[in-house]
Write a protein that holds these residues in place. Structure first.
Motif, PDB file in Angstrom:
ATOM      1  N   ILE A  18       0.843  -1.205   0.000  1.00 23.03           N
ATOM      2  CA  ILE A  18       0.000   0.000   0.000  1.00 23.03           C
ATOM      3  C   ILE A  18       0.875   1.251   0.000  1.00 23.03           C
ATOM      4  O   ILE A  18       0.601   2.210  -0.723  1.00 23.03           O
ATOM      5  CB  ILE A  18      -0.958  -0.016   1.210  1.00 23.03           C
ATOM      6  N   ALA A  19       1.931   1.239   0.801  1.00 25.37           N
ATOM      7  CA  ALA A  19       2.841   2.389   0.839  1.00 25.37           C
ATOM      8  C   ALA A  19       3.446   2.630  -0.538  1.00 25.37           C
ATOM      9  O   ALA A  19       3.547   3.780  -0.988  1.00 25.37           O
ATOM     10  CB  ALA A  19       3.943   2.168   1.876  1.00 25.37           C
ATOM     11  N   ARG A  20       3.830   1.553  -1.220  1.00 28.24           N
ATOM     12  CA  ARG A  20       4.421   1.699  -2.562  1.00 28.24           C
ATOM     13  C   ARG A  20       3.422   2.288  -3.556  1.00 28.24           C
ATOM     14  O   ARG A  20       3.801   3.043  -4.451  1.00 28.24           O
ATOM     15  CB  ARG A  20       4.908   0.348  -3.062  1.00 28.24           C
ATOM     16  N   GLN A  21       2.145   1.941  -3.401  1.00 28.73           N
ATOM     17  CA  GLN A  21       1.114   2.470  -4.302  1.00 28.73           C
ATOM     18  C   GLN A  21       0.826   3.940  -4.019  1.00 28.73           C
ATOM     19  O   GLN A  21       0.568   4.715  -4.937  1.00 28.73           O
ATOM     20  CB  GLN A  21      -0.184   1.685  -4.140  1.00 28.73           C
ATOM     21  N   ARG A  22       0.857   4.323  -2.752  1.00 28.25           N
ATOM     22  CA  ARG A  22       0.442   5.680  -2.367  1.00 28.25           C
ATOM     23  C   ARG A  22       1.571   6.704  -2.337  1.00 28.25           C
ATOM     24  O   ARG A  22       1.296   7.908  -2.401  1.00 28.25           O
ATOM     25  CB  ARG A  22      -0.223   5.639  -0.984  1.00 28.25           C
ATOM     26  N   ILE A  23       2.799   6.235  -2.176  1.00 27.87           N
ATOM     27  CA  ILE A  23       3.922   7.165  -2.044  1.00 27.87           C
ATOM     28  C   ILE A  23       4.903   6.913  -3.187  1.00 27.87           C
ATOM     29  O   ILE A  23       5.624   5.911  -3.174  1.00 27.87           O
ATOM     30  CB  ILE A  23       4.630   6.994  -0.685  1.00 27.87           C
ATOM     31  N   PRO A  24       4.928   7.793  -4.162  1.00 26.10           N
ATOM     32  CA  PRO A  24       5.826   7.598  -5.302  1.00 26.10           C
ATOM     33  C   PRO A  24       7.283   7.459  -4.858  1.00 26.10           C
ATOM     34  O   PRO A  24       7.757   8.201  -4.012  1.00 26.10           O
ATOM     35  CB  PRO A  24       5.631   8.866  -6.137  1.00 26.10           C
ATOM     36  N   HIS A  25       7.958   6.480  -5.420  1.00 26.14           N
ATOM     37  CA  HIS A  25       9.396   6.276  -5.221  1.00 26.14           C
ATOM     38  C   HIS A  25       9.786   5.907  -3.789  1.00 26.14           C
ATOM     39  O   HIS A  25      10.953   6.056  -3.433  1.00 26.14           O
ATOM     40  CB  HIS A  25      10.196   7.495  -5.690  1.00 26.14           C
ATOM     41  N   VAL A  26       8.851   5.471  -2.960  1.00 23.10           N
ATOM     42  CA  VAL A  26       9.209   5.073  -1.594  1.00 23.10           C
ATOM     43  C   VAL A  26      10.082   3.818  -1.649  1.00 23.10           C
ATOM     44  O   VAL A  26       9.882   2.945  -2.496  1.00 23.10           O
ATOM     45  CB  VAL A  26       7.964   4.839  -0.702  1.00 23.10           C
ATOM     46  N   THR A  27      11.065   3.770  -0.795  1.00 17.13           N
ATOM     47  CA  THR A  27      11.945   2.605  -0.718  1.00 17.13           C
ATOM     48  C   THR A  27      11.802   1.951   0.648  1.00 17.13           C
ATOM     49  O   THR A  27      11.387   2.599   1.622  1.00 17.13           O
ATOM     50  CB  THR A  27      13.416   3.008  -0.949  1.00 17.13           C
ATOM     51  N   ASN A  28      12.137   0.678   0.706  1.00 18.57           N
ATOM     52  CA  ASN A  28      11.978  -0.060   1.953  1.00 18.57           C
ATOM     53  C   ASN A  28      12.723   0.586   3.114  1.00 18.57           C
ATOM     54  O   ASN A  28      12.246   0.563   4.247  1.00 18.57           O
ATOM     55  CB  ASN A  28      12.443  -1.510   1.791  1.00 18.57           C
ATOM     56  N   ASP A  29      13.897   1.165   2.843  1.00 12.95           N
ATOM     57  CA  ASP A  29      14.662   1.751   3.938  1.00 12.95           C
ATOM     58  C   ASP A  29      14.022   3.024   4.492  1.00 12.95           C
ATOM     59  O   ASP A  29      14.458   3.554   5.511  1.00 12.95           O
ATOM     60  CB  ASP A  29      16.115   2.008   3.527  1.00 12.95           C
ATOM     61  N   GLN A  30      12.949   3.486   3.873  1.00 13.57           N
ATOM     62  CA  GLN A  30      12.202   4.637   4.379  1.00 13.57           C
ATOM     63  C   GLN A  30      10.993   4.208   5.211  1.00 13.57           C
ATOM     64  O   GLN A  30      10.286   5.055   5.746  1.00 13.57           O
ATOM     65  CB  GLN A  30      11.720   5.500   3.213  1.00 13.57           C
ATOM     66  N   LEU A  31      10.761   2.914   5.316  1.00 11.59           N
ATOM     67  CA  LEU A  31       9.574   2.398   5.992  1.00 11.59           C
ATOM     68  C   LEU A  31       9.939   1.791   7.343  1.00 11.59           C
ATOM     69  O   LEU A  31      10.993   1.185   7.503  1.00 11.59           O
ATOM     70  CB  LEU A  31       8.892   1.345   5.125  1.00 11.59           C
ATOM     71  N   ILE A  32       9.024   1.945   8.300  1.00 10.66           N
ATOM     72  CA  ILE A  32       9.178   1.332   9.619  1.00 10.66           C
ATOM     73  C   ILE A  32       7.887   0.586   9.924  1.00 10.66           C
ATOM     74  O   ILE A  32       6.802   1.166   9.883  1.00 10.66           O
ATOM     75  CB  ILE A  32       9.439   2.377  10.711  1.00 10.66           C
ATOM     76  N   LEU A  33       8.015  -0.692  10.228  1.00  9.74           N
ATOM     77  CA  LEU A  33       6.859  -1.515  10.599  1.00  9.74           C
ATOM     78  C   LEU A  33       6.863  -1.745  12.106  1.00  9.74           C
ATOM     79  O   LEU A  33       7.915  -1.880  12.722  1.00  9.74           O
ATOM     80  CB  LEU A  33       6.931  -2.871   9.896  1.00  9.74           C
ATOM     81  N   ASP A  34       5.690  -1.829  12.689  1.00 10.63           N
ATOM     82  CA  ASP A  34       5.540  -2.227  14.090  1.00 10.63           C
ATOM     83  C   ASP A  34       4.725  -3.508  14.088  1.00 10.63           C
ATOM     84  O   ASP A  34       3.516  -3.479  13.905  1.00 10.63           O
ATOM     85  CB  ASP A  34       4.836  -1.141  14.887  1.00 10.63           C
ATOM     86  N   PRO A  35       5.386  -4.662  14.264  1.00 10.45           N
ATOM     87  CA  PRO A  35       4.669  -5.936  14.234  1.00 10.45           C
ATOM     88  C   PRO A  35       3.648  -6.088  15.352  1.00 10.45           C
ATOM     89  O   PRO A  35       2.817  -6.973  15.321  1.00 10.45           O
ATOM     90  CB  PRO A  35       5.768  -6.999  14.370  1.00 10.45           C
ATOM     91  N   GLY A  36       3.703  -5.224  16.357  1.00  8.29           N
ATOM     92  CA  GLY A  36       2.710  -5.214  17.422  1.00  8.29           C
ATOM     93  C   GLY A  36       2.913  -6.288  18.470  1.00  8.29           C
ATOM     94  O   GLY A  36       3.110  -7.438  18.158  1.00  8.29           O
ATOM     95  N   ILE A  37       2.897  -5.863  19.706  1.00 15.86           N
ATOM     96  CA  ILE A  37       3.046  -6.797  20.825  1.00 15.86           C
ATOM     97  C   ILE A  37       2.473  -6.137  22.073  1.00 15.86           C
ATOM     98  O   ILE A  37       2.552  -4.935  22.240  1.00 15.86           O
ATOM     99  CB  ILE A  37       4.531  -7.199  21.041  1.00 15.86           C
TER     100      ILE A  37
END
Length: 72
Positions: A18-37
């Motif tokens: 979804i991030a790749r679709q909504r944010i042009p040219h976004v790269t994985n190193d710009q993303l932060i995931l929180d797997p949740g706990i």
């Protein structure tokens, strides 16, 4: 709510997609995931184990290479 590591992994892939679709040219190193706990002290349903397994699956996935994770 995800109940398995595999579900967490699938959600991570979906969120990155979804991030790749909504944010042009976004790269994985710009993303932060929180797997949740939830707090480990209150973990009576194996959520910590699920979290650790999900983190392993995310790190092993070449499509998610470079994505950072933050828990909490």
């Amino acid at each position: 709510m995800n109940r398995t590591a595999e579900q967490n992994h699938a959600t991570a892939k979906s969120m990155v997609g979804i991030a790749r679709q909504r944010i042009p040219h976004v790269t994985n190193d710009q993303l932060i995931l929180d797997p949740g706990i939830m707090p480990i002290a209150s973990d009576s349903q194996g959520d910590f184990k699920r979290l650790m397994e999900a983190i392993a699956l995310i790190h092993q996935d070449k499509d998610l290479a470079g994505v950072s994770m933050s828990v909490g």
